[in-house]
Design a protein around this motif. Structure first.
Motif, mmCIF file in Angstrom:
data_model
loop_
_atom_site.group_PDB
_atom_site.id
_atom_site.type_symbol
_atom_site.label_atom_id
_atom_site.label_comp_id
_atom_site.label_asym_id
_atom_site.label_seq_id
_atom_site.Cartn_x
_atom_site.Cartn_y
_atom_site.Cartn_z
ATOM 1 N N ALA A 82 1.992 6.663 -6.626
ATOM 2 C CA ALA A 82 0.925 7.570 -7.059
ATOM 3 C C ALA A 82 1.282 9.015 -6.733
ATOM 4 O O ALA A 82 1.047 9.931 -7.543
ATOM 5 C CB ALA A 82 -0.388 7.175 -6.394
ATOM 6 N N SER A 83 1.855 9.246 -5.545
ATOM 7 C CA SER A 83 2.256 10.607 -5.173
ATOM 8 C C SER A 83 3.345 11.128 -6.103
ATOM 9 O O SER A 83 3.334 12.301 -6.514
ATOM 10 C CB SER A 83 2.752 10.622 -3.720
ATOM 11 N N LEU A 120 10.119 11.143 -0.043
ATOM 12 C CA LEU A 120 9.358 9.893 -0.132
ATOM 13 C C LEU A 120 10.258 8.667 0.026
ATOM 14 O O LEU A 120 9.944 7.725 0.772
ATOM 15 C CB LEU A 120 8.623 9.813 -1.471
ATOM 16 N N LEU A 121 11.397 8.684 -0.679
ATOM 17 C CA LEU A 121 12.312 7.546 -0.604
ATOM 18 C C LEU A 121 12.882 7.379 0.797
ATOM 19 O O LEU A 121 13.149 6.255 1.245
ATOM 20 C CB LEU A 121 13.443 7.721 -1.619
ATOM 21 N N ILE A 158 0.844 -1.209 0.000
ATOM 22 C CA ILE A 158 0.000 0.000 0.000
ATOM 23 C C ILE A 158 0.872 1.248 0.000
ATOM 24 O O ILE A 158 0.603 2.225 -0.719
ATOM 25 C CB ILE A 158 -0.939 -0.027 1.214
ATOM 26 N N THR A 159 1.945 1.235 0.824
ATOM 27 C CA THR A 159 2.829 2.405 0.907
ATOM 28 C C THR A 159 3.532 2.652 -0.421
ATOM 29 O O THR A 159 3.645 3.805 -0.877
ATOM 30 C CB THR A 159 3.856 2.200 2.025
ATOM 31 N N LEU A 160 4.034 1.568 -1.046
ATOM 32 C CA LEU A 160 4.690 1.741 -2.348
ATOM 33 C C LEU A 160 3.711 2.251 -3.394
ATOM 34 O O LEU A 160 4.066 3.110 -4.226
ATOM 35 C CB LEU A 160 5.293 0.408 -2.791
ATOM 36 N N SER A 220 2.444 14.280 -8.398
ATOM 37 C CA SER A 220 3.181 15.535 -8.190
ATOM 38 C C SER A 220 3.851 15.985 -9.486
ATOM 39 O O SER A 220 3.815 17.187 -9.830
ATOM 40 C CB SER A 220 4.220 15.360 -7.079
ATOM 41 N N THR A 221 4.439 15.030 -10.200
ATOM 42 C CA THR A 221 5.082 15.382 -11.477
ATOM 43 C C THR A 221 4.048 15.884 -12.477
ATOM 44 O O THR A 221 4.254 16.920 -13.152
ATOM 45 C CB THR A 221 5.822 14.157 -12.038
ATOM 46 N N GLN A 222 2.917 15.176 -12.573
ATOM 47 C CA GLN A 222 1.881 15.606 -13.507
ATOM 48 C C GLN A 222 1.282 16.947 -13.119
ATOM 49 O O GLN A 222 0.935 17.767 -13.992
ATOM 50 C CB GLN A 222 0.776 14.535 -13.566
ATOM 51 N N SER A 223 1.159 17.197 -11.838
ATOM 52 C CA SER A 223 0.601 18.479 -11.391
ATOM 53 C C SER A 223 1.499 19.637 -11.796
ATOM 54 O O SER A 223 1.015 20.671 -12.297
ATOM 55 C CB SER A 223 0.412 18.449 -9.874
ATOM 56 N N VAL A 224 2.816 19.475 -11.602
ATOM 57 C CA VAL A 224 3.755 20.524 -12.002
ATOM 58 C C VAL A 224 3.709 20.732 -13.505
ATOM 59 O O VAL A 224 3.690 21.873 -14.008
ATOM 60 C CB VAL A 224 5.170 20.172 -11.517
#
Length: 471
Positions: free
Chosen positions: A27-28, A166-167, A20-22, A32-36
Protein backbone atom coordinates in the motif's frame (compact mmCIF):
# COMPACT_ATOMS: atom_id res chain seq x y z
CA UNK A 1 7.25 -33.46 12.70
CA UNK A 2 5.04 -32.06 15.45
CA UNK A 3 5.67 -28.46 16.46
CA UNK A 4 5.29 -27.26 20.00
CA UNK A 5 2.58 -24.79 20.93
CA UNK A 6 5.25 -22.12 21.40
CA UNK A 7 6.59 -22.74 17.88
CA UNK A 8 3.06 -22.72 16.44
CA UNK A 9 2.22 -19.45 18.17
CA UNK A 10 5.47 -17.92 16.93
CA UNK A 11 4.84 -19.16 13.39
CA UNK A 12 1.29 -17.79 13.42
CA UNK A 13 2.47 -14.48 14.83
CA UNK A 14 5.22 -14.17 12.22
CA UNK A 15 2.89 -15.26 9.43
CA UNK A 16 0.13 -12.79 10.33
CA UNK A 17 2.58 -9.93 10.88
CA UNK A 18 4.35 -10.76 7.60
CA UNK A 19 1.06 -10.58 5.70
CA UNK A 20 0.19 -7.28 7.41
CA UNK A 21 3.68 -5.88 6.75
CA UNK A 22 3.61 -6.92 3.09
CA UNK A 23 0.16 -5.40 2.70
CA UNK A 24 1.34 -2.19 4.35
CA UNK A 25 4.49 -2.10 2.21
CA UNK A 26 2.48 -2.71 -0.96
CA UNK A 27 0.00 0.00 0.00
CA UNK A 28 2.85 2.40 0.82
CA UNK A 29 4.52 1.59 -2.50
CA UNK A 30 1.33 2.24 -4.46
CA UNK A 31 0.28 5.32 -2.49
CA UNK A 32 3.71 6.97 -2.74
CA UNK A 33 3.80 6.41 -6.50
CA UNK A 34 0.25 7.69 -6.92
CA UNK A 35 0.95 10.70 -4.74
CA UNK A 36 3.93 11.73 -6.86
CA UNK A 37 1.96 11.21 -10.06
CA UNK A 38 -1.06 13.15 -8.82
CA UNK A 39 1.15 16.04 -7.68
CA UNK A 40 2.94 16.14 -11.04
CA UNK A 41 -0.33 15.93 -12.98
CA UNK A 42 -1.80 18.74 -10.88
CA UNK A 43 1.27 20.86 -11.64
CA UNK A 44 0.90 20.20 -15.37
CA UNK A 45 -2.79 21.03 -15.21
CA UNK A 46 -1.99 24.28 -13.43
CA UNK A 47 0.51 25.23 -16.12
CA UNK A 48 -2.03 24.64 -18.85
CA UNK A 49 -4.57 26.73 -16.94
CA UNK A 50 -1.96 29.47 -16.50
CA UNK A 51 -1.33 29.62 -20.26
CA UNK A 52 -5.08 29.69 -20.90
CA UNK A 53 -5.57 32.58 -18.47
CA UNK A 54 -2.67 34.50 -20.00
CA UNK A 55 -3.87 34.09 -23.56
CA UNK A 56 -7.50 34.87 -22.75
CA UNK A 57 -6.61 38.05 -20.84
CA UNK A 58 -8.01 41.05 -22.84
CA UNK A 59 -4.86 43.08 -22.18
CA UNK A 60 -2.58 40.43 -23.66
CA UNK A 61 -1.24 41.40 -27.09
CA UNK A 62 -1.56 38.36 -29.30
CA UNK A 63 1.03 39.33 -31.92
CA UNK A 64 3.75 36.78 -32.57
CA UNK A 65 6.55 39.07 -31.41
CA UNK A 66 4.81 40.10 -28.19
CA UNK A 67 3.88 36.53 -27.32
CA UNK A 68 7.42 35.33 -27.96
CA UNK A 69 8.72 38.10 -25.72
CA UNK A 70 6.27 37.23 -22.94
CA UNK A 71 6.97 33.50 -23.08
CA UNK A 72 10.72 34.19 -23.29
CA UNK A 73 10.56 36.26 -20.11
CA UNK A 74 8.58 33.43 -18.49
CA UNK A 75 11.29 30.94 -19.46
CA UNK A 76 13.98 33.22 -18.02
CA UNK A 77 12.05 33.64 -14.76
CA UNK A 78 11.69 29.86 -14.39
CA UNK A 79 15.33 29.33 -15.41
CA UNK A 80 14.25 26.97 -18.11
CA UNK A 81 12.63 24.54 -15.68
CA UNK A 82 9.14 25.19 -17.06
CA UNK A 83 8.97 22.91 -20.10
CA UNK A 84 6.33 24.69 -22.15
CA UNK A 85 5.57 24.77 -25.86
CA UNK A 86 2.95 27.00 -27.45
CA UNK A 87 2.17 26.91 -31.19
CA UNK A 88 -0.48 29.02 -32.88
CA UNK A 89 -2.91 27.87 -35.57
CA UNK A 90 -0.50 28.67 -38.41
CA UNK A 91 2.25 26.48 -36.90
CA UNK A 92 4.34 29.37 -35.61
CA UNK A 93 6.30 28.35 -32.49
CA UNK A 94 5.74 30.96 -29.79
CA UNK A 95 7.63 29.09 -27.08
CA UNK A 96 9.64 25.85 -27.08
CA UNK A 97 12.14 24.31 -24.63
CA UNK A 98 15.68 23.95 -25.92
CA UNK A 99 16.19 20.32 -24.88
CA UNK A 100 17.13 17.60 -27.38
CA UNK A 101 14.26 15.56 -28.79
CA UNK A 102 11.50 17.99 -27.87
CA UNK A 103 10.41 18.58 -31.49
CA UNK A 104 9.84 14.86 -32.01
CA UNK A 105 7.85 14.73 -28.80
CA UNK A 106 5.55 17.62 -29.65
CA UNK A 107 4.97 16.22 -33.12
CA UNK A 108 3.25 13.11 -31.73
CA UNK A 109 1.21 14.89 -29.05
CA UNK A 110 -2.47 15.28 -29.96
CA UNK A 111 -4.19 17.99 -27.91
CA UNK A 112 -7.69 17.68 -26.53
CA UNK A 113 -10.31 20.33 -26.79
CA UNK A 114 -10.61 21.32 -23.12
CA UNK A 115 -7.90 21.89 -20.60
CA UNK A 116 -10.01 20.20 -17.97
CA UNK A 117 -9.62 17.01 -19.94
CA UNK A 118 -5.83 16.99 -19.85
CA UNK A 119 -4.57 13.46 -19.45
CA UNK A 120 -0.83 13.40 -18.69
CA UNK A 121 1.26 10.39 -19.67
CA UNK A 122 4.89 9.28 -19.54
CA UNK A 123 7.41 9.92 -22.31
CA UNK A 124 11.15 9.43 -22.78
CA UNK A 125 13.31 12.26 -24.10
CA UNK A 126 16.90 11.19 -24.73
CA UNK A 127 16.42 8.32 -22.27
CA UNK A 128 15.08 10.71 -19.62
CA UNK A 129 11.57 10.19 -18.16
CA UNK A 130 9.08 13.03 -18.48
CA UNK A 131 5.43 13.51 -17.64
CA UNK A 132 3.80 15.20 -20.66
CA UNK A 133 0.37 16.75 -21.27
CA UNK A 134 -1.13 18.61 -24.23
CA UNK A 135 -4.18 20.82 -24.63
CA UNK A 136 -5.79 23.14 -27.15
CA UNK A 137 -6.47 26.63 -25.86
CA UNK A 138 -8.79 29.05 -27.71
CA UNK A 139 -8.18 32.77 -27.10
CA UNK A 140 -10.00 35.50 -29.02
CA UNK A 141 -11.23 32.90 -31.50
CA UNK A 142 -7.70 31.76 -32.22
CA UNK A 143 -6.62 28.19 -31.28
CA UNK A 144 -3.24 27.48 -29.71
CA UNK A 145 -1.54 24.11 -29.20
CA UNK A 146 -0.06 23.97 -25.68
CA UNK A 147 2.31 21.20 -24.51
CA UNK A 148 3.72 21.04 -20.99
CA UNK A 149 6.13 18.53 -19.43
CA UNK A 150 7.81 17.82 -16.14
CA UNK A 151 11.03 15.85 -15.62
CA UNK A 152 10.40 12.75 -13.51
CA UNK A 153 13.95 11.57 -12.77
CA UNK A 154 14.18 13.38 -9.38
CA UNK A 155 10.77 12.04 -8.35
CA UNK A 156 11.59 8.52 -9.55
CA UNK A 157 14.91 8.67 -7.76
CA UNK A 158 13.18 9.60 -4.49
CA UNK A 159 10.59 6.87 -5.02
CA UNK A 160 13.30 4.30 -5.72
CA UNK A 161 15.09 5.27 -2.52
CA UNK A 162 11.85 4.88 -0.60
CA UNK A 163 11.08 1.52 -2.25
CA UNK A 164 14.58 0.21 -1.57
CA UNK A 165 14.19 1.27 2.05
CA UNK A 166 10.91 -0.66 2.25
CA UNK A 167 12.52 -3.76 0.74
CA UNK A 168 15.42 -3.48 3.15
CA UNK A 169 13.15 -3.07 6.17
CA UNK A 170 10.85 -6.01 5.34
CA UNK A 171 13.31 -8.79 6.33
CA UNK A 172 14.30 -6.84 9.43
CA UNK A 173 10.66 -6.41 10.45
CA UNK A 174 9.93 -10.11 9.85
CA UNK A 175 13.00 -11.10 11.89
CA UNK A 176 11.94 -8.77 14.70
CA UNK A 177 8.44 -10.25 14.48
CA UNK A 178 9.88 -13.74 14.89
CA UNK A 179 11.93 -12.73 17.92
CA UNK A 180 9.03 -10.77 19.40
CA UNK A 181 6.58 -13.60 18.72
CA UNK A 182 8.85 -16.12 20.40
CA UNK A 183 9.30 -13.82 23.41
CA UNK A 184 5.55 -13.17 23.67
CA UNK A 185 4.65 -16.86 23.33
CA UNK A 186 7.30 -17.77 25.90
CA UNK A 187 5.92 -15.28 28.41
CA UNK A 188 2.34 -16.33 27.63
CA UNK A 189 3.14 -20.03 28.13
CA UNK A 190 5.39 -19.58 31.15
CA UNK A 191 2.44 -20.12 33.57
CA UNK A 192 1.58 -23.30 31.66
CA UNK A 193 5.15 -24.53 32.18
CA UNK A 194 4.85 -23.78 35.89
CA UNK A 195 1.55 -25.69 36.05
CA UNK A 196 3.15 -28.60 34.18
CA UNK A 197 6.13 -28.69 36.55
CA UNK A 198 3.84 -28.54 39.57
CA UNK A 199 1.65 -31.37 38.24
CA UNK A 200 4.69 -33.50 37.38
CA UNK A 201 5.91 -33.13 40.97
CA UNK A 202 2.66 -34.60 42.33
CA UNK A 203 2.79 -38.33 43.02
CA UNK A 204 0.39 -40.85 44.50
CA UNK A 205 1.85 -40.05 47.91
CA UNK A 206 1.26 -36.30 47.51
CA UNK A 207 -2.23 -36.10 46.04
CA UNK A 208 -3.16 -33.63 48.78
CA UNK A 209 -1.11 -30.93 47.05
CA UNK A 210 -2.91 -28.29 45.00
CA UNK A 211 -1.86 -25.85 42.29
CA UNK A 212 -1.58 -22.14 43.03
CA UNK A 213 -4.36 -20.21 41.30
CA UNK A 214 -3.35 -17.15 39.22
CA UNK A 215 -4.88 -13.85 40.28
CA UNK A 216 -6.35 -13.12 36.85
CA UNK A 217 -9.64 -14.82 36.07
CA UNK A 218 -8.45 -16.19 32.73
CA UNK A 219 -7.92 -19.49 30.94
CA UNK A 220 -4.89 -20.36 33.09
CA UNK A 221 -6.90 -19.95 36.26
CA UNK A 222 -9.61 -22.23 34.84
CA UNK A 223 -6.90 -24.74 33.85
CA UNK A 224 -5.41 -24.71 37.37
CA UNK A 225 -8.89 -25.00 38.90
CA UNK A 226 -9.66 -27.98 36.65
CA UNK A 227 -6.39 -29.66 37.66
CA UNK A 228 -7.21 -29.09 41.33
CA UNK A 229 -10.65 -30.63 40.85
CA UNK A 230 -9.08 -33.65 39.12
CA UNK A 231 -6.51 -33.98 41.92
CA UNK A 232 -9.28 -33.83 44.51
CA UNK A 233 -11.21 -36.59 42.75
CA UNK A 234 -8.04 -38.65 42.37
CA UNK A 235 -7.25 -38.21 46.05
CA UNK A 236 -10.72 -39.44 47.00
CA UNK A 237 -10.52 -42.34 44.52
CA UNK A 238 -7.08 -43.44 45.69
CA UNK A 239 -8.17 -43.16 49.33
CA UNK A 240 -11.19 -45.35 48.51
CA UNK A 241 -8.95 -47.88 46.77
CA UNK A 242 -6.51 -47.96 49.70
CA UNK A 243 -9.33 -48.33 52.19
CA UNK A 244 -11.05 -50.94 50.01
CA UNK A 245 -7.81 -52.93 49.70
CA UNK A 246 -7.14 -52.75 53.41
CA UNK A 247 -10.71 -53.80 54.25
CA UNK A 248 -10.63 -56.61 51.71
CA UNK A 249 -7.31 -57.84 53.07
CA UNK A 250 -8.68 -57.76 56.59
CA UNK A 251 -11.86 -59.59 55.63
CA UNK A 252 -9.95 -62.24 53.71
CA UNK A 253 -7.35 -62.67 56.42
CA UNK A 254 -9.96 -63.77 58.99
CA UNK A 255 -11.29 -66.87 57.16
CA UNK A 256 -7.81 -67.78 55.97
CA UNK A 257 -6.52 -67.59 59.54
CA UNK A 258 -9.43 -69.69 60.79
CA UNK A 259 -8.82 -72.31 58.09
CA UNK A 260 -5.12 -72.52 59.01
CA UNK A 261 -5.92 -72.72 62.73
CA UNK A 262 -8.50 -75.45 62.23
CA UNK A 263 -6.13 -77.40 59.98
CA UNK A 264 -3.21 -77.08 62.43
CA UNK A 265 -5.35 -78.27 65.33
CA UNK A 266 -6.67 -81.22 63.33
CA UNK A 267 -3.17 -82.28 62.28
CA UNK A 268 -1.48 -81.76 65.62
CA UNK A 269 -2.29 -85.35 66.72
CA UNK A 270 -4.46 -88.24 65.73
CA UNK A 271 -8.22 -87.53 65.67
CA UNK A 272 -11.31 -89.64 65.44
CA UNK A 273 -13.25 -89.65 62.16
CA UNK A 274 -15.97 -87.48 63.75
CA UNK A 275 -13.42 -84.89 64.84
CA UNK A 276 -11.92 -84.80 61.33
CA UNK A 277 -15.43 -84.41 59.91
CA UNK A 278 -16.18 -81.48 62.24
CA UNK A 279 -12.85 -79.85 61.28
CA UNK A 280 -13.59 -80.26 57.57
CA UNK A 281 -17.07 -78.82 58.07
CA UNK A 282 -15.58 -75.77 59.76
CA UNK A 283 -13.07 -75.38 56.92
CA UNK A 284 -15.90 -75.68 54.39
CA UNK A 285 -17.90 -72.94 56.17
CA UNK A 286 -14.91 -70.61 56.23
CA UNK A 287 -14.17 -71.38 52.57
CA UNK A 288 -17.78 -70.63 51.60
CA UNK A 289 -17.60 -67.34 53.46
CA UNK A 290 -14.33 -66.49 51.71
CA UNK A 291 -15.76 -67.52 48.33
CA UNK A 292 -18.78 -65.29 48.90
CA UNK A 293 -16.50 -62.42 49.85
CA UNK A 294 -14.31 -62.90 46.76
CA UNK A 295 -17.42 -63.06 44.57
CA UNK A 296 -18.67 -59.78 46.05
CA UNK A 297 -15.26 -58.14 45.60
CA UNK A 298 -15.16 -59.30 41.99
CA UNK A 299 -18.63 -57.89 41.35
CA UNK A 300 -17.64 -54.50 42.78
CA UNK A 301 -14.37 -54.48 40.82
CA UNK A 302 -16.23 -55.24 37.59
CA UNK A 303 -18.76 -52.51 38.37
CA UNK A 304 -15.98 -49.99 39.04
CA UNK A 305 -14.30 -50.93 35.77
CA UNK A 306 -17.59 -50.62 33.87
CA UNK A 307 -17.39 -54.16 32.50
CA UNK A 308 -20.25 -55.67 34.48
CA UNK A 309 -22.60 -57.17 31.87
CA UNK A 310 -25.69 -55.09 31.27
CA UNK A 311 -28.23 -56.26 28.76
CA UNK A 312 -30.71 -54.23 26.81
CA UNK A 313 -33.51 -56.76 26.80
CA UNK A 314 -36.81 -56.47 28.67
CA UNK A 315 -36.80 -58.11 32.12
CA UNK A 316 -40.02 -59.03 33.91
CA UNK A 317 -39.76 -57.63 37.42
CA UNK A 318 -42.70 -59.61 38.81
CA UNK A 319 -41.33 -62.93 37.56
CA UNK A 320 -37.83 -62.12 38.83
CA UNK A 321 -39.25 -61.16 42.24
CA UNK A 322 -41.05 -64.52 42.42
CA UNK A 323 -37.80 -66.35 41.65
CA UNK A 324 -35.92 -64.40 44.32
CA UNK A 325 -38.62 -65.15 46.93
CA UNK A 326 -38.48 -68.85 46.02
CA UNK A 327 -34.69 -68.95 46.54
CA UNK A 328 -34.82 -67.13 49.89
CA UNK A 329 -37.79 -69.06 51.23
CA UNK A 330 -35.69 -71.80 52.91
CA UNK A 331 -33.59 -69.23 54.80
CA UNK A 332 -36.78 -67.43 55.85
CA UNK A 333 -38.40 -70.69 56.99
CA UNK A 334 -35.37 -71.57 59.11
CA UNK A 335 -36.00 -68.42 61.13
CA UNK A 336 -39.81 -68.81 61.15
CA UNK A 337 -40.21 -65.75 58.91
CA UNK A 338 -43.01 -65.24 56.42
CA UNK A 339 -42.51 -63.43 53.09
CA UNK A 340 -45.49 -61.66 51.55
CA UNK A 341 -45.45 -60.28 48.02
CA UNK A 342 -47.69 -57.66 46.46
CA UNK A 343 -47.24 -57.50 42.71
CA UNK A 344 -49.36 -56.22 39.80
CA UNK A 345 -51.57 -58.64 37.92
CA UNK A 346 -49.87 -57.74 34.66
CA UNK A 347 -46.15 -58.07 34.12
CA UNK A 348 -43.98 -54.95 34.36
CA UNK A 349 -40.69 -54.74 32.55
CA UNK A 350 -37.42 -52.84 32.88
CA UNK A 351 -34.51 -52.78 30.44
CA UNK A 352 -31.47 -54.72 31.62
CA UNK A 353 -30.46 -58.30 32.35
CA UNK A 354 -32.27 -60.80 34.52
CA UNK A 355 -29.27 -62.07 36.60
CA UNK A 356 -28.30 -58.62 37.90
CA UNK A 357 -31.92 -57.71 38.75
CA UNK A 358 -32.33 -61.03 40.53
CA UNK A 359 -29.13 -60.43 42.50
CA UNK A 360 -30.41 -56.99 43.52
CA UNK A 361 -33.66 -58.46 44.85
CA UNK A 362 -31.82 -61.31 46.59
CA UNK A 363 -29.51 -58.85 48.39
CA UNK A 364 -32.48 -56.85 49.67
CA UNK A 365 -34.42 -59.95 50.71
CA UNK A 366 -31.37 -61.60 52.33
CA UNK A 367 -30.71 -58.48 54.40
CA UNK A 368 -34.36 -58.33 55.43
CA UNK A 369 -34.33 -62.02 56.45
CA UNK A 370 -30.95 -61.81 58.16
CA UNK A 371 -31.77 -58.77 60.31
CA UNK A 372 -35.42 -59.62 61.11
CA UNK A 373 -36.40 -61.07 64.44
CA UNK A 374 -37.68 -64.69 64.45
CA UNK A 375 -41.36 -65.17 63.57
CA UNK A 376 -41.43 -61.78 61.83
CA UNK A 377 -42.57 -60.79 58.36
CA UNK A 378 -40.76 -59.54 55.25
CA UNK A 379 -42.90 -57.66 52.74
CA UNK A 380 -42.06 -57.26 49.06
CA UNK A 381 -44.09 -54.85 46.90
CA UNK A 382 -43.77 -54.21 43.15
CA UNK A 383 -45.79 -51.39 41.58
CA UNK A 384 -45.70 -48.79 38.85
CA UNK A 385 -44.76 -45.32 40.03
CA UNK A 386 -47.12 -42.38 40.19
CA UNK A 387 -46.59 -38.65 40.49
CA UNK A 388 -42.84 -37.84 40.53
CA UNK A 389 -42.10 -41.54 40.04
CA UNK A 390 -44.27 -41.80 36.91
CA UNK A 391 -42.55 -43.91 34.27
CA UNK A 392 -40.71 -46.02 36.87
CA UNK A 393 -41.11 -49.42 38.46
CA UNK A 394 -41.01 -49.24 42.27
CA UNK A 395 -39.69 -52.19 44.29
CA UNK A 396 -40.06 -51.92 48.08
CA UNK A 397 -38.77 -54.37 50.69
CA UNK A 398 -39.91 -53.82 54.30
CA UNK A 399 -39.14 -55.70 57.51
CA UNK A 400 -39.68 -55.36 61.24
CA UNK A 401 -36.08 -56.15 62.15
CA UNK A 402 -33.36 -54.42 64.14
CA UNK A 403 -33.64 -51.16 62.20
CA UNK A 404 -30.94 -48.59 61.41
CA UNK A 405 -29.11 -46.18 63.66
CA UNK A 406 -29.92 -42.67 62.28
CA UNK A 407 -26.29 -41.63 62.78
CA UNK A 408 -25.13 -44.45 60.50
CA UNK A 409 -27.62 -43.97 57.66
CA UNK A 410 -25.24 -41.88 55.52
CA UNK A 411 -22.63 -44.70 55.57
CA UNK A 412 -24.88 -47.58 54.58
CA UNK A 413 -23.62 -47.75 50.99
CA UNK A 414 -19.94 -47.61 51.91
CA UNK A 415 -18.03 -50.81 51.22
CA UNK A 416 -17.33 -53.04 54.21
CA UNK A 417 -19.38 -50.78 56.46
CA UNK A 418 -21.55 -52.61 58.98
CA UNK A 419 -23.56 -50.78 61.61
CA UNK A 420 -23.29 -51.55 65.29
CA UNK A 421 -26.69 -53.28 65.34
CA UNK A 422 -25.79 -55.37 62.29
CA UNK A 423 -22.48 -56.54 63.80
CA UNK A 424 -24.21 -57.58 67.02
CA UNK A 425 -27.11 -59.35 65.29
CA UNK A 426 -25.18 -61.10 62.43
CA UNK A 427 -21.41 -60.98 62.95
CA UNK A 428 -20.65 -63.09 59.84
CA UNK A 429 -21.61 -60.41 57.26
CA UNK A 430 -19.18 -58.70 54.85
CA UNK A 431 -20.69 -55.24 54.48
CA UNK A 432 -20.68 -55.40 50.67
CA UNK A 433 -24.30 -56.25 49.90
CA UNK A 434 -25.72 -52.71 49.78
CA UNK A 435 -22.68 -51.44 47.86
CA UNK A 436 -23.31 -54.08 45.19
CA UNK A 437 -27.04 -53.30 45.19
CA UNK A 438 -26.36 -49.60 44.70
CA UNK A 439 -23.96 -50.35 41.80
CA UNK A 440 -26.66 -52.43 40.11
CA UNK A 441 -29.31 -49.73 40.61
CA UNK A 442 -26.99 -47.06 39.20
CA UNK A 443 -26.32 -49.24 36.18
CA UNK A 444 -30.09 -49.35 35.64
CA UNK A 445 -30.12 -45.52 35.99
CA UNK A 446 -32.40 -45.89 38.99
CA UNK A 447 -32.42 -44.73 42.60
CA UNK A 448 -32.38 -46.51 45.95
CA UNK A 449 -33.24 -45.16 49.40
CA UNK A 450 -33.28 -46.71 52.86
CA UNK A 451 -35.48 -45.37 55.65
CA UNK A 452 -36.73 -46.50 59.03
CA UNK A 453 -40.37 -46.29 60.09
CA UNK A 454 -41.25 -43.84 62.85
CA UNK A 455 -41.23 -46.20 65.81
CA UNK A 456 -40.26 -45.51 69.37
CA UNK A 457 -37.89 -48.51 69.51
CA UNK A 458 -36.22 -47.66 66.18
CA UNK A 459 -36.94 -51.03 64.61
CA UNK A 460 -37.82 -51.89 61.04
CA UNK A 461 -36.32 -50.96 57.71
CA UNK A 462 -37.83 -49.87 54.40
CA UNK A 463 -35.77 -50.13 51.17
CA UNK A 464 -37.23 -48.43 48.09
CA UNK A 465 -35.82 -48.90 44.60
CA UNK A 466 -37.08 -47.06 41.49
CA UNK A 467 -36.08 -48.32 38.04
CA UNK A 468 -36.97 -46.78 34.65
CA UNK A 469 -40.04 -48.49 33.21
CA UNK A 470 -39.92 -50.20 29.81
CA UNK A 471 -43.23 -49.93 27.99
Amino acid sequence: MTLSIRAKLTAWYVGVLTVITLAFAGASWWLSTQSVMRATDASLQARVEGVRAFLQNPRTRLTVESLRDEFGEYAELTRGEALLEVIDESGVVLCRPSIPGWADLSAVESPVEAASEVRPHDRLLVDQPFRVASAQVVAHDRPYHVTVAAPMRPAYTALNRFHRLLLALLPLLIALAGVGGYWVSRRALAPVDRVTSAVQAITVQSLDRRLDLPRANDELRRLATTFNDVLERLEVAVADIVRFTADASHELRTPVSLIRTTTDLALRHERTPDEYRRALCEIRDHAEHMSELVSDLLALARADAGIEPYGASPVDVTETAAQAINEISDAAASRSLTISATVPDASVFVTGDQPSLKRLLLILLENAVKYSRPAGEVRLRVETGTGPEHGCVVVAVCDDGIGIDPNERSKLFERFFRGSRARQHAPDGTGLGLAIAQAIVQRYRGEMSITSPDRSDGTGCHVRVTLPFRS
